[in-house]
Design a protein around this motif. Structure first.
Motif, PDB file in Angstrom:
ATOM      1  N   SER A 278     -14.311  16.696  32.190  1.00  0.00           N
ATOM      2  CA  SER A 278     -13.648  15.781  33.144  1.00  0.00           C
ATOM      3  C   SER A 278     -12.163  15.699  32.983  1.00  0.00           C
ATOM      4  O   SER A 278     -11.345  15.249  33.974  1.00  0.00           O
ATOM      5  N   ALA A 279     -11.628  16.118  31.998  1.00  0.00           N
ATOM      6  CA  ALA A 279     -10.057  16.202  31.775  1.00  0.00           C
ATOM      7  C   ALA A 279      -9.267  17.299  32.388  1.00  0.00           C
ATOM      8  O   ALA A 279      -8.197  17.419  32.401  1.00  0.00           O
ATOM      9  N   ALA A 280     -10.104  18.281  32.991  1.00  0.00           N
ATOM     10  CA  ALA A 280      -9.380  19.173  33.667  1.00  0.00           C
ATOM     11  C   ALA A 280      -8.599  18.838  34.755  1.00  0.00           C
ATOM     12  O   ALA A 280      -8.808  17.937  35.405  1.00  0.00           O
ATOM     13  N   ARG A 281      -7.418  19.423  34.844  1.00  0.00           N
ATOM     14  CA  ARG A 281      -6.277  19.173  35.688  1.00  0.00           C
ATOM     15  C   ARG A 281      -6.490  20.151  37.134  1.00  0.00           C
ATOM     16  O   ARG A 281      -6.861  21.258  37.038  1.00  0.00           O
ATOM     17  N   LYS A 282      -5.608  19.833  38.229  1.00  0.00           N
ATOM     18  CA  LYS A 282      -5.795  20.447  39.291  1.00  0.00           C
ATOM     19  C   LYS A 282      -4.751  21.949  38.943  1.00  0.00           C
ATOM     20  O   LYS A 282      -5.155  22.910  39.459  1.00  0.00           O
ATOM     21  N   GLY A 283      -3.964  21.724  38.205  1.00  0.00           N
ATOM     22  CA  GLY A 283      -2.988  23.031  37.916  1.00  0.00           C
ATOM     23  C   GLY A 283      -3.791  23.854  36.750  1.00  0.00           C
ATOM     24  O   GLY A 283      -3.098  25.025  36.416  1.00  0.00           O
ATOM     25  N   ASP A 284      -5.133  23.611  36.272  1.00  0.00           N
ATOM     26  CA  ASP A 284      -5.605  24.528  35.266  1.00  0.00           C
ATOM     27  C   ASP A 284      -6.412  25.532  36.122  1.00  0.00           C
ATOM     28  O   ASP A 284      -7.677  25.646  35.928  1.00  0.00           O
ATOM     29  N   SER A 285      -5.785  26.538  36.699  1.00  0.00           N
ATOM     30  CA  SER A 285      -6.430  27.537  37.389  1.00  0.00           C
ATOM     31  C   SER A 285      -6.225  28.559  36.679  1.00  0.00           C
ATOM     32  O   SER A 285      -5.525  28.865  35.522  1.00  0.00           O
ATOM     33  N   LEU A 286      -7.144  29.696  36.895  1.00  0.00           N
ATOM     34  CA  LEU A 286      -7.010  30.938  36.287  1.00  0.00           C
ATOM     35  C   LEU A 286      -5.477  31.673  36.589  1.00  0.00           C
ATOM     36  O   LEU A 286      -5.264  32.129  35.659  1.00  0.00           O
ATOM     37  N   ASP A 287      -5.057  31.363  37.595  1.00  0.00           N
ATOM     38  CA  ASP A 287      -3.653  31.919  37.938  1.00  0.00           C
ATOM     39  C   ASP A 287      -2.478  31.053  36.963  1.00  0.00           C
ATOM     40  O   ASP A 287      -1.678  31.989  36.467  1.00  0.00           O
ATOM     41  N   ALA A 288      -2.916  30.052  37.006  1.00  0.00           N
ATOM     42  CA  ALA A 288      -1.844  29.199  35.721  1.00  0.00           C
ATOM     43  C   ALA A 288      -1.994  29.853  34.349  1.00  0.00           C
ATOM     44  O   ALA A 288      -1.065  30.022  33.646  1.00  0.00           O
ATOM     45  N   MET A 289      -3.647  29.905  34.117  1.00  0.00           N
ATOM     46  CA  MET A 289      -3.715  30.862  32.460  1.00  0.00           C
ATOM     47  C   MET A 289      -2.904  32.000  32.665  1.00  0.00           C
ATOM     48  O   MET A 289      -2.297  32.185  31.546  1.00  0.00           O
ATOM     49  N   VAL A 290      -3.105  32.678  33.478  1.00  0.00           N
ATOM     50  CA  VAL A 290      -2.435  34.021  33.513  1.00  0.00           C
ATOM     51  C   VAL A 290      -1.079  34.131  33.409  1.00  0.00           C
ATOM     52  O   VAL A 290      -0.459  34.765  32.556  1.00  0.00           O
ATOM     53  N   ALA A 291      -0.489  33.059  34.292  1.00  0.00           N
ATOM     54  CA  ALA A 291       1.172  33.060  34.110  1.00  0.00           C
ATOM     55  C   ALA A 291       1.557  32.589  32.785  1.00  0.00           C
ATOM     56  O   ALA A 291       2.544  33.051  32.354  1.00  0.00           O
ATOM     57  N   LEU A 292       0.727  31.696  31.952  1.00  0.00           N
ATOM     58  CA  LEU A 292       1.216  31.220  30.739  1.00  0.00           C
ATOM     59  C   LEU A 292       0.969  32.495  29.730  1.00  0.00           C
ATOM     60  O   LEU A 292       1.773  32.725  28.743  1.00  0.00           O
ATOM     61  N   VAL A 293      -0.140  33.238  29.644  1.00  0.00           N
ATOM     62  CA  VAL A 293      -0.352  34.437  29.076  1.00  0.00           C
ATOM     63  C   VAL A 293       0.734  35.274  29.125  1.00  0.00           C
ATOM     64  O   VAL A 293       1.209  35.922  28.198  1.00  0.00           O
ATOM     65  N   GLU A 294       1.289  35.482  30.425  1.00  0.00           N
ATOM     66  CA  GLU A 294       2.159  36.561  30.730  1.00  0.00           C
ATOM     67  C   GLU A 294       3.583  36.144  30.145  1.00  0.00           C
ATOM     68  O   GLU A 294       4.439  36.910  29.590  1.00  0.00           O
ATOM     69  N   GLN A 295       3.731  34.803  30.387  1.00  0.00           N
ATOM     70  CA  GLN A 295       4.977  34.409  29.706  1.00  0.00           C
ATOM     71  C   GLN A 295       5.027  34.306  28.190  1.00  0.00           C
ATOM     72  O   GLN A 295       6.174  34.632  27.741  1.00  0.00           O
ATOM     73  N   LYS A 296       4.042  34.149  27.516  1.00  0.00           N
ATOM     74  CA  LYS A 296       3.839  34.171  26.052  1.00  0.00           C
ATOM     75  C   LYS A 296       4.250  35.760  25.632  1.00  0.00           C
ATOM     76  O   LYS A 296       4.862  36.011  24.577  1.00  0.00           O
ATOM     77  N   GLU A 297       3.440  36.763  26.543  1.00  0.00           N
ATOM     78  CA  GLU A 297       3.516  37.897  26.047  1.00  0.00           C
ATOM     79  C   GLU A 297       4.921  38.416  26.037  1.00  0.00           C
ATOM     80  O   GLU A 297       5.609  39.261  25.440  1.00  0.00           O
ATOM     81  N   ALA A 298       5.730  37.903  27.423  1.00  0.00           N
ATOM     82  CA  ALA A 298       7.145  38.295  27.516  1.00  0.00           C
ATOM     83  C   ALA A 298       8.009  37.775  26.324  1.00  0.00           C
ATOM     84  O   ALA A 298       8.726  38.339  25.890  1.00  0.00           O
ATOM     85  N   GLN A 299       7.788  36.454  25.998  1.00  0.00           N
ATOM     86  CA  GLN A 299       8.382  35.716  24.837  1.00  0.00           C
ATOM     87  C   GLN A 299       7.968  36.679  23.463  1.00  0.00           C
ATOM     88  O   GLN A 299       9.039  36.673  22.591  1.00  0.00           O
TER      89      GLN A 299
END
Length: 465
Positions: A278-299
């Motif tokens: 129930s704590a899931a947020r609106k922004g916790d979408s698959l796209d958001a996770m992909v963006a985070l992963v890509e950002q981490k990979e770039a870093q």
């Protein structure tokens, strides 16, 4: 004159100087007469004249032309004949007299008495000093010479001063002075300096005045060498400081990127924890996770790139520091070899016996790590810096080993120690007594030879017992 007084053993209180309007005939003759009264049989006299000279058109005799006279007024001239009369051994009773004349027609002193220059050897210097001498060096022959030159001096005087200033030998004779002067003048003026014995004044064949270099001159040379070495050390320290500063900056950049990575890791972990609850947020979408992963990979890629850059820069800086250190070490070894050769020259000379200890002290003054060794022990001195002697040549210990191997000399015996150059092992005779296994092991562990370190650590105690 200052070059002589500062660099050589000459008593300033016994110097007679006549300049400009003081250099009149009366005063020059008074100077010669004063020398005749004061000089002792073991003294050496150096006479230098820089001024006008002339050949009398009637008598065909050369003369100095003092300041109060001129070429048309011979009344104040000082003839070469008169000068030579004062330089006779029964007038100025010095053992050695060297006359240096920088004037026109000064070669008249030598008519019929010049010879060829001998090779300068220890034997020649001994002979030169023990025999009496009356010699002269002149700026030219029977012709006018140029007054123009360098730094306010004539060409001849310029190269005379240069020869006296630049000499580094413990003793210097006119033969060597003339060789330097003649070479310099011949390349820069239309005149040819002359050198030889003065005829009919009592000098012995082979005799020459000897100038002895002051110890202070050698100390000044050592001080100059120390300054150069300090400059080299400062350069190395600066390079190391710059390398350390650059490394700190790189480490700070890497730490910042690692911190950004840690923030991304935390965001990803929090998102994983919320998904499916129930704590899931609106922004916790698959796209958001992909963006985070890509950002981490770039870093991560940037971080890896920074690490590679840092390692490459570290290697480059370390190579430069090692190059500078090797360059400094090679220069120091070259200087040590040169100083050893200079000491050996003094020590091996018949005339260096009284200077051996002083020469040794001068040599080790710049090498604190060599102090405490036995005076004259060049082998021990060289070994402290990894140097050895092979057939009279100073080389590194490793070079000596390679030369011996090339000559088929696999083994050497020095100081009771047998060394095997091929295997790199050293062997020493054991004590002349029986030992059990424990005693032999302790003996091997405590045994240290020229190569350094306990021999038991090198080849194992089991092989020794």
């Amino acid at each position: 004159m200052q070059s002589l007084l500062q660099r050589y053993h000459i008593d300033p209180s016994r110097v007679i100087e006549l300049y400009n309007d003081k250099a009149i005939r009366k005063n020059i003759l008074a100077g010669f007469r004063d020398l005749a009264k004061r000089v002792k049989p073991d003294d050496s006299v150096f006479v230098f004249y820089a001024g006008h000279g002339h050949i009398d058109s009637m008598t065909k005799e050369g003369s100095w032309v003092p300041v109060e006279s001129g070429i048309d007024d011979p009344s104040a001239w000082l003839s070469n004949h008169d000068i030579k009369n004062y330089l006779k051994v029964d007038v100025i009773k010095a053992k050695h007299v060297l006359l240096v004349s920088d004037s026109c027609f000064s070669g008249d002193f030598f008519r019929g008495s010049r010879g060829t220059l001998p090779e300068v050897t220890d034997a020649l210097i001994k002979k030169a000093y023990t025999r009496s001498s009356r010699q002269a060096i002149t700026s030219g022959g029977l012709e006018p010479v140029t007054d123009a030159g360098f730094g306010g001096n004539s060409v001849f005087s310029h190269f005379l001063v240069s020869a006296l200033k630049n000499n580094a030998k413990a003793y210097l004779i006119p033969t060597e002075i003339f060789s330097e002067v003649r070479s310099g003048v011949a390349k820069n003026a239309e005149q040819l300096p002359q050198f030889g014995d003065l005829k009919g004044v009592g000098g012995q064949d082979g005799g020459e005045l000897v100038l002895f270099l002051r110890d202070e001159s050698r100390l000044n040379e050592l001080a100059s060498g120390s300054a150069a070495k300090q400059k080299e050390l400062d350069r190395l320290k600066k390079a190391e400081q710059q390398a350390a500063l650059a490394k700190q900056k790189e480490q700070a950049e890497i730490a910042r990127k690692e911190q950004e990575m840690a923030v991304l890791d935390k965001q990803i972990a929090e998102m994983k924890a919320r998904l499916g609850t129930s704590a899931a947020r609106k922004g916790d979408s698959l796209d958001a996770m992909v963006a985070l992963v890509e950002q981490k990979e770039a870093q991560d890629r940037r971080l890896e790139e920074l690490r590679r850059q840092r390692e490459a820069e570290d290697r480059k800086r370390q190579q430069e520091i090692e190059r500078l250190k090797k360059e400094a070490a090679d220069k120091r070894i070259s200087q040590i070899k040169a100083d050893m050769e200079k000491y050996q020259k003094v020590a091996s000379s018949k005339y260096g016996a009284e200077m051996k200890d002083a020469a040794w002290d001068a040599m080790i003054a710049n090498y604190p790590e060599a102090k405490g060794g036995k005076t004259g022990d060049t082998e021990g001195f060289g070994a402290a810096f990894g140097l050895a002697q092979d057939k009279g040549e100073i080389i590194t210990i490793e070079e000596k080993k390679q030369r011996r191997l090339a000559r088929g000399e696999r083994f050497s015996l020095e100081g009771g120690v047998i060394e095997d150059f091929k295997l790199g092992l050293q062997w020493a005779p054991a004590p002349d007594r029986s030992m059990n296994h424990y005693e032999a092991e302790k003996y091997a562990q405590n045994l240290s030879l020229a190569g350094g370190g306990a021999i038991a650590d090198k080849i194992g105690t089991e092989e020794l017992v």
